[in-house]
Motif scaffolding. Structure first.
Motif, PDB file in Angstrom:
ATOM      1  N   GLY A 166      43.423  43.931 144.577  1.00  9.82           N
ATOM      2  CA  GLY A 166      44.709  44.495 144.948  1.00  9.82           C
ATOM      3  C   GLY A 166      45.393  45.294 143.856  1.00  9.82           C
ATOM      4  N   ASN A 167      44.715  45.516 142.738  1.00 10.38           N
ATOM      5  CA  ASN A 167      45.277  46.376 141.703  1.00 10.38           C
ATOM      6  C   ASN A 167      45.365  47.806 142.219  1.00 10.38           C
ATOM      7  OD1 ASN A 167      45.393  44.340 139.583  1.00 10.38           O
ATOM      8  ND2 ASN A 167      43.152  44.463 139.581  1.00 10.38           N
ATOM      9  N   LEU A 168      46.467  48.503 141.915  1.00  7.61           N
ATOM     10  CA  LEU A 168      46.709  49.815 142.515  1.00  7.61           C
ATOM     11  C   LEU A 168      47.092  50.870 141.488  1.00  7.61           C
ATOM     12  CD1 LEU A 168      49.075  48.727 145.457  1.00  7.61           C
ATOM     13  CD2 LEU A 168      46.584  48.965 145.549  1.00  7.61           C
ATOM     14  N   VAL A 169      46.648  52.102 141.751  1.00  7.45           N
ATOM     15  CA  VAL A 169      47.178  53.287 141.077  1.00  7.45           C
ATOM     16  C   VAL A 169      47.623  54.262 142.159  1.00  7.45           C
ATOM     17  CG1 VAL A 169      45.761  53.007 139.013  1.00  7.45           C
ATOM     18  CG2 VAL A 169      44.895  54.384 140.907  1.00  7.45           C
ATOM     19  N   TYR A 170      48.555  55.131 141.799  1.00  8.87           N
ATOM     20  CA  TYR A 170      49.156  56.030 142.767  1.00  8.87           C
ATOM     21  C   TYR A 170      48.880  57.479 142.380  1.00  8.87           C
ATOM     22  CZ  TYR A 170      51.718  51.811 144.044  1.00  8.87           C
ATOM     23  OH  TYR A 170      52.045  50.542 144.421  1.00  8.87           O
ATOM     24  N   ARG A 171      49.155  58.391 143.308  1.00 10.53           N
ATOM     25  CA  ARG A 171      48.943  59.813 143.063  1.00 10.53           C
ATOM     26  C   ARG A 171      50.286  60.525 142.937  1.00 10.53           C
ATOM     27  NH1 ARG A 171      48.151  64.662 146.087  1.00 10.53           N
ATOM     28  NH2 ARG A 171      46.706  66.089 145.028  1.00 10.53           N
ATOM     29  N   LYS A 172      50.641  60.877 141.704  1.00  7.52           N
ATOM     30  CA  LYS A 172      51.821  61.692 141.419  1.00  7.52           C
ATOM     31  C   LYS A 172      53.084  61.124 142.070  1.00  7.52           C
ATOM     32  CE  LYS A 172      48.870  65.718 140.745  1.00  7.52           C
ATOM     33  NZ  LYS A 172      48.582  67.128 141.110  1.00  7.52           N
ATOM     34  N   THR A 173      53.855  61.968 142.765  1.00  8.64           N
ATOM     35  CA  THR A 173      55.141  61.513 143.302  1.00  8.64           C
ATOM     36  C   THR A 173      55.007  60.536 144.461  1.00  8.64           C
ATOM     37  OG1 THR A 173      55.268  63.433 144.779  1.00  8.64           O
ATOM     38  CG2 THR A 173      56.306  63.637 142.617  1.00  8.64           C
ATOM     39  N   ALA A 174      53.797  60.352 144.963  1.00  5.63           N
ATOM     40  CA  ALA A 174      53.590  59.383 146.038  1.00  5.63           C
ATOM     41  C   ALA A 174      53.826  57.956 145.561  1.00  5.63           C
ATOM     42  CB  ALA A 174      52.173  59.509 146.595  1.00  5.63           C
ATOM     43  N   ARG A 175      53.960  57.785 144.260  1.00  8.11           N
ATOM     44  CA  ARG A 175      54.230  56.446 143.701  1.00  8.11           C
ATOM     45  C   ARG A 175      55.592  55.923 144.154  1.00  8.11           C
ATOM     46  NH1 ARG A 175      53.962  55.241 137.210  1.00  8.11           N
ATOM     47  NH2 ARG A 175      55.365  53.448 137.125  1.00  8.11           N
ATOM     48  N   ASN A 176      56.613  56.722 144.086  1.00  3.81           N
ATOM     49  CA  ASN A 176      58.016  56.425 144.406  1.00  3.81           C
ATOM     50  C   ASN A 176      58.368  54.938 144.603  1.00  3.81           C
ATOM     51  OD1 ASN A 176      57.651  56.369 147.536  1.00  3.81           O
ATOM     52  ND2 ASN A 176      56.996  58.451 147.030  1.00  3.81           N
ATOM     53  N   PHE A 177      58.610  54.496 145.830  1.00  2.00           N
ATOM     54  CA  PHE A 177      59.102  53.138 146.067  1.00  2.00           C
ATOM     55  C   PHE A 177      57.987  52.090 146.180  1.00  2.00           C
ATOM     56  CE2 PHE A 177      62.735  55.669 147.269  1.00  2.00           C
ATOM     57  CZ  PHE A 177      63.833  54.886 146.944  1.00  2.00           C
ATOM     58  N   GLY A 178      56.741  52.511 146.202  1.00  2.00           N
ATOM     59  CA  GLY A 178      55.645  51.576 146.430  1.00  2.00           C
ATOM     60  C   GLY A 178      55.613  50.372 145.506  1.00  2.00           C
ATOM     61  N   PRO A 179      55.669  50.564 144.189  1.00  2.00           N
ATOM     62  CA  PRO A 179      55.544  49.416 143.283  1.00  2.00           C
ATOM     63  C   PRO A 179      56.628  48.361 143.454  1.00  2.00           C
ATOM     64  CG  PRO A 179      55.112  51.461 142.108  1.00  2.00           C
ATOM     65  CD  PRO A 179      55.615  51.842 143.458  1.00  2.00           C
ATOM     66  N   ILE A 180      57.884  48.793 143.608  1.00  2.00           N
ATOM     67  CA  ILE A 180      58.936  47.779 143.727  1.00  2.00           C
ATOM     68  C   ILE A 180      58.921  47.125 145.105  1.00  2.00           C
ATOM     69  CG2 ILE A 180      60.426  48.714 141.922  1.00  2.00           C
ATOM     70  CD1 ILE A 180      62.091  50.082 144.081  1.00  2.00           C
ATOM     71  N   MET A 181      58.523  47.858 146.136  1.00  2.00           N
ATOM     72  CA  MET A 181      58.435  47.248 147.460  1.00  2.00           C
ATOM     73  C   MET A 181      57.335  46.198 147.518  1.00  2.00           C
ATOM     74  SD  MET A 181      59.139  50.359 150.159  1.00  2.00           S
ATOM     75  CE  MET A 181      60.810  50.951 150.439  1.00  2.00           C
ATOM     76  N   ALA A 182      56.226  46.462 146.829  1.00  2.00           N
ATOM     77  CA  ALA A 182      55.135  45.481 146.808  1.00  2.00           C
ATOM     78  C   ALA A 182      55.606  44.154 146.225  1.00  2.00           C
ATOM     79  CB  ALA A 182      53.954  46.033 146.009  1.00  2.00           C
ATOM     80  N   SER A 183      56.462  44.218 145.205  1.00  2.00           N
ATOM     81  CA  SER A 183      56.923  42.991 144.554  1.00  2.00           C
ATOM     82  C   SER A 183      58.027  42.286 145.328  1.00  2.00           C
ATOM     83  CB  SER A 183      57.414  43.296 143.129  1.00  2.00           C
ATOM     84  OG  SER A 183      58.589  44.090 143.151  1.00  2.00           O
ATOM     85  N   ALA A 184      58.728  43.015 146.221  1.00  3.52           N
ATOM     86  CA  ALA A 184      59.873  42.451 146.920  1.00  3.52           C
ATOM     87  C   ALA A 184      59.524  41.844 148.276  1.00  3.52           C
ATOM     88  CB  ALA A 184      60.941  43.530 147.116  1.00  3.52           C
TER      89      ALA A 184
END
Length: 233
Positions: A166-184
């Protein structure tokens, strides 16, 4: 052996229940998990509370979920862009509830939930209708309003690459809210453009550690479509 890979979009969203609070990543269409949203529409869950920066674009993705009348309430910061006509019609008809949150407050409320913070004071919104009914305080001569964390039952997000942990990397601006939503969220469901072997992702560039992710589905065509249109994935 830890393996969070799901074979289909349908199986990944199968247990999203009626009345669930669902965070959906994306800033407009950048980073929107459109295929997961389509699977959720097919699955049939209703009376959902959606947390997203926007309120849908055009007729696809989040807008399609709204148009299917599956959403009871949306919590967002920017509900009225030029192509948000689906939300606009529903809101004017009284068929959807809106909780408007300034963008910085929205991000911090989500982050606070993931960090286990019980709330925070911010000057944003003080003295406006957005602060009505909320605790206020003067700190060092400045007025603040108390904001609460935003938790979710599920988060649907999109990443560029992921592994079976489940480790993730994102592509440029597509990162936006993804990381904090995953943790919440209690359950973070992620569509990735590519599942890579364990160890293929440089630990120094992993943005979302697998501890915050429960399900990963590979959707290769997602990145291909974005590259054809020149949009961020």
């Amino acid at each position: 052996m830890i393996n969070k890979i799901f074979e289909s979009l349908q199986s990944a969203v199968a247990d999203v229940h009626d009345g669930a609070t669902v965070m959906i990543g994306g800033f407009g269409t950048a980073g929107m998990p459109s295929e997961l949203i389509d699977a959720l529409i097919e699955q049939g869950a209703k009376e959902l509370t959606i947390v997203n920066n926007n309120a849908g674009n055009g007729d696809t993705g989040l807008a399609a979920l709204l148009n299917a009348k599956r959403v009871r309430k949306i919590i967002c910061s920017f509900p009225r862009q030029t192509d948000s006509y689906v939300f606009d019609a529903l809101y004017r008809a009284g068929e959807i509830e809106l909780e408007l949150v300034p963008q910085g407050n929205l991000a911090e409320r989500i982050r606070a939930a993931g960090a286990g913070i019980g709330g925070f004071f911010t000057p944003t919104g003080y003295g406006t209708k957005l602060a009505e009914g909320k605790e206020t305080r003067v700190i060092d001569g400045k007025h603040y309003v108390l904001e609460s964390p935003l938790h979710a039952d599920f988060a649907l997000i999109k990443a560029y690459k992921g592994d079976r942990w489940g480790n993730l990397v994102y592509r440029k601006t597509a990162r936006n809210f993804g990381p904090i939503m995953a943790s919440a969220a209690k359950t973070a469901i992620v569509q990735v453009s590519e599942v890579v072997p364990l160890g293929a992702l440089d630990p120094e560039v992993i943005v979302t550690p697998g501890i915050f992710v429960q399900r990963v589905v590979e959707v290769p065509q997602a990145v291909h479509a974005s590259q054809r249109t020149g949009q961020a994935a």
